[in-house]
Each structure stands twice: as structure tokens, then as C-alpha cells.
Design a protein around this motif. Structure first.
Motif, PDB file in Angstrom:
ATOM      1  N   VAL A  90       0.831  -1.213   0.000  1.00 27.11           N
ATOM      2  CA  VAL A  90       0.000   0.000   0.000  1.00 27.11           C
ATOM      3  C   VAL A  90       0.860   1.255   0.000  1.00 27.11           C
ATOM      4  O   VAL A  90       0.654   2.178  -0.803  1.00 27.11           O
ATOM      5  CB  VAL A  90      -0.953   0.008   1.205  1.00 27.11           C
ATOM      6  N   LEU A  91       1.837   1.317   0.885  1.00 30.75           N
ATOM      7  CA  LEU A  91       2.653   2.521   1.003  1.00 30.75           C
ATOM      8  C   LEU A  91       3.585   2.700  -0.191  1.00 30.75           C
ATOM      9  O   LEU A  91       3.876   3.831  -0.580  1.00 30.75           O
ATOM     10  CB  LEU A  91       3.460   2.484   2.301  1.00 30.75           C
ATOM     11  N   ALA A  92       4.039   1.612  -0.773  1.00 28.99           N
ATOM     12  CA  ALA A  92       4.912   1.726  -1.947  1.00 28.99           C
ATOM     13  C   ALA A  92       4.178   2.377  -3.111  1.00 28.99           C
ATOM     14  O   ALA A  92       4.792   3.051  -3.942  1.00 28.99           O
ATOM     15  CB  ALA A  92       5.439   0.358  -2.346  1.00 28.99           C
ATOM     16  N   ASP A  93       2.857   2.184  -3.177  1.00 29.36           N
ATOM     17  CA  ASP A  93       2.058   2.756  -4.263  1.00 29.36           C
ATOM     18  C   ASP A  93       1.448   4.106  -3.917  1.00 29.36           C
ATOM     19  O   ASP A  93       0.675   4.657  -4.704  1.00 29.36           O
ATOM     20  CB  ASP A  93       0.925   1.783  -4.649  1.00 29.36           C
ATOM     21  N   THR A  94       1.751   4.627  -2.749  1.00 34.91           N
ATOM     22  CA  THR A  94       1.181   5.900  -2.296  1.00 34.91           C
ATOM     23  C   THR A  94       2.160   7.036  -2.565  1.00 34.91           C
ATOM     24  O   THR A  94       3.346   6.934  -2.241  1.00 34.91           O
ATOM     25  CB  THR A  94       0.861   5.852  -0.785  1.00 34.91           C
ATOM     26  N   ASP A  95       1.663   8.107  -3.138  1.00 33.40           N
ATOM     27  CA  ASP A  95       2.493   9.290  -3.357  1.00 33.40           C
ATOM     28  C   ASP A  95       2.571  10.065  -2.049  1.00 33.40           C
ATOM     29  O   ASP A  95       1.576  10.638  -1.599  1.00 33.40           O
ATOM     30  CB  ASP A  95       1.879  10.156  -4.456  1.00 33.40           C
ATOM     31  N   ILE A  96       3.734  10.054  -1.421  1.00 37.09           N
ATOM     32  CA  ILE A  96       3.885  10.694  -0.120  1.00 37.09           C
ATOM     33  C   ILE A  96       3.565  12.182  -0.187  1.00 37.09           C
ATOM     34  O   ILE A  96       3.100  12.781   0.781  1.00 37.09           O
ATOM     35  CB  ILE A  96       5.322  10.485   0.421  1.00 37.09           C
TER      36      ILE A  96
END
Length: 307
Positions: free
Chosen positions: A51-57
Motif C-alpha cells: 500500500v505505502l509503496a504505491d502511495t504518493d507521499i
């Protein structure tokens, strides 16, 4: 509203499956503990990486972030004060209570609702990352220290978060996102398969607890559950709305998004945390159960008023 109802129906059906499996004695309390441990140590860390790898921070660094932080702080601090001063709870139970009051179901409910109701799944990113990168590390560190034996040196306090599987998964996911890296297929594909177990395992374990444990409202401090649900379903979205509308001056779409996300019920993974650390299990379970039921009319009212 179809996305809202579909999200709740999906969760309810899997919880009902766990309840049925417990009722016909296919699964028992030992299975509940195994599923909870599987979710905590294996599947959830894998889910956090994906999930976090695909999230634009960069999506997090926006005005909605401030409204989300404000709503979390108000209800979290309120529950902590009540738990310590009124109900005299220890640190571990207080942490589970604060999680139950402020930690929204941003994953298996928030993502589909943001996508189908709000029109953009990325709108859930600020609340999701607040929880994964701030609330969860702090809360799990407190639970690690409060439920372990022996003295706690500063080295122990610093080291504990670094060995927590959920925090490790979060850190890897954020690192991949920041560096814009993709895992090779032989790693990514099995990781996604394992991650797919996380939410079903949580929900089935929760359903088992509903069948084999005391009925919701029994075996726990009912007034505390009532206050937690009030904070979760009413106070948190109200605070988010006031901050978004009158302090941050967001547009109508921004106000709606922040308010809807804050009104989501308590996340099921709080039950997993409570089970893992052996504290506040019934409190978490009942808070999830009641807040999930009451958040449906709350979300419908919010949508009717703000759309």
C-alpha cells in the motif's frame, strides 16, 4: 452511496463467515489467535509494504493533513484523559482505548469509500499515513513497553519499534515510495498474495470472537465503549469538519472528504493489536462492532448535508 454500502456489506459478509465457522465448530479460539498472529506478523506487514509503496507521499503534505491530525489529537487526548482519570485504566488498556476512538478504518473501508463515494482513492492518503507512520509506531511502542516484563532502558525503548513487524513493513513501503522503486516480480507477486490474507484474516478472527466471546456490550465497561463510539462517530468528524471549513478554508469537496474519512468506524486491526498484546480485547471488539453499525447513518447524514 453504492460504494459506501458495498464497503460495509463486504466487511459484514466476511465477519459473518467467521461467526458461522465458529458456530459450526470449524474454527475455535485457537484459530482466532492463529489468524490474529498471522495478520500481525506476516500478512499486515506485507500489506503495508504494497500500500505505502504505491502511495504518493506528497499527497499527504496538504491542508487535509492538518484537519486529520487535529481530529485525531482531539479525540485521542480526550479518551486518554478519560481512561486514566475516570476509568483508571493502565497504560496498555488506555492505548487500546485511544486507538479505538481515533484510528479509522482507512484500509478496507476507507479506500473503497474514497474511490467510489469521494471519487478519488488518493484522498484517504493523509489519514492512512498519519495512522501508519505516527499513531501506530507510538501506540505499539507503548504497548510493547507496558506489556513486557523487566526494566526499560532508553536503549530498549528505542530498539522495540525497530523490531515490530508492522513498523518494519511501513518503513519499507515508505522507502520504496520515496525512492520511486519497484520490487522485482519474483518478490512483488508473492508479497501481494500474502498481503491479500491480511484483511480476511482480521475479519474472520473478529467474527470468531463475536461468536465465542461475550456478546457485545457484555463483559466490558459499557459506558467506556459508549464514550469511545461517541468520540469516533460524532466528535472526530465534527472536529474535522470545523477545522476544514472554518480554520483551513477548504473547498466543498475538501471539507466533504476530510469529514467522511474522519467518520469511518474503528479499524479492525485494533482488535488484532489488542489480541496480540493481550489487553483491551473486548473493549476493541465492542468499539469496532458498535462504531461500524453507527457509522453507516453518520456517513449518510454527512453526505446528505455536505454534498
Amino acid at each position: 452511496m453504492n460504494g459506501l454500502l458495498t464497503g460495509f456489506a463486504t466487511i459484514g459478509s466476511i465477519v459473518a463467515l467467521g461467526l458461522l465457522l465458529a458456530h459450526v465448530r470449524v474454527l475455535d479460539e485457537s484459530a482466532q489467535h492463529i489468524l490474529s498472529r498471522l495478520a500481525f506478523y506476516v500478512a499486515s506487514p506485507a500489506l503495508l509494504v504494497t500500500v505505502l509503496a504505491d502511495t504518493d507521499i506528497s499527497d499527504v503534505l496538504s491542508s487535509p493533513l492538518l484537519a486529520s491530525i487535529g481530529s485525531v489529537l482531539v479525540v485521542g487526548v480526550a479518551q486518554i484523559l478519560l481512561a486514566r482519570l475516570v476509568w483508571k485504566r493502565n497504560a496498555a488498556d488506555t492505548t487500546i482505548g485511544a486507538f479505538s476512538a481515533a484510528y479509522v478504518n482507512a484500509g478496507n473501508l476507507g479506500l473503497p469509500i474514497a474511490g467510489y463515494v469521494l471519487g478519488d482513492a488518493a484522498l484517504i492518503a493523509p489519514m492512512l499515513l498519519i495512522q501508519l507512520l505516527l499513531m501506530q509506531p507510538l501506540g505499539l511502542t507503548v504497548l510493547d513497553i507496558a506489556t513486557s516484563e523487566g526494566p526499560h532502558s532508553w536503549r530498549t525503548i528505542v530498539r522495540r519499534p525497530l523490531t515490530n513487524p508492522l513498523l518494519i513493513g511501513s518503513a519499507i513501503g515508505v522507502l520504496l515510495s520515496v525512492l520511486d522503486l519497484s520490487l522485482p516480480a519474483p518478490v512483488q507477486d508473492p508479497l501481494e498474495l500474502v498481503a491479500g490474507m491480511a484483511i480476511p484474516a482480521m475479519l474472520i478472527a473478529y467474527g470468531i470472537s463475536l461468536r465465542l466471546g461475550p456478546l457485545p456490550g457484555r463483559g466490558t465497561h459499557a459506558p467506556e465503549v459508549a464514550v469511545i463510539v461517541l468520540l469516533k462517530v460524532v466528535v472526530q468528524p465534527l472536529v474535522a469538519f470545523l477545522l476544514a471549513r472554518y480554520v483551513l478554508d477548504l473547498d466543498q469537496a475538501g471539507v466533504l472528504a476530510v469529514t467522511v474519512i474522519a467518520a469511518l468506524p474503528t479499524a479492525q486491526n485494533i482488535f488484532v493489536h489488542a489480541s496480540r498484546y493481550g489487553t483491551g480485547v473486548l473493549l476493541a471488539r465492542d468499539s469496532i462492532f458498535v462504531s461500524t453499525i453507527l457509522s453507516v447513518p453518520a456517513l449518510l447524514v454527512i453526505a446528505a448535508v455536505l454534498v
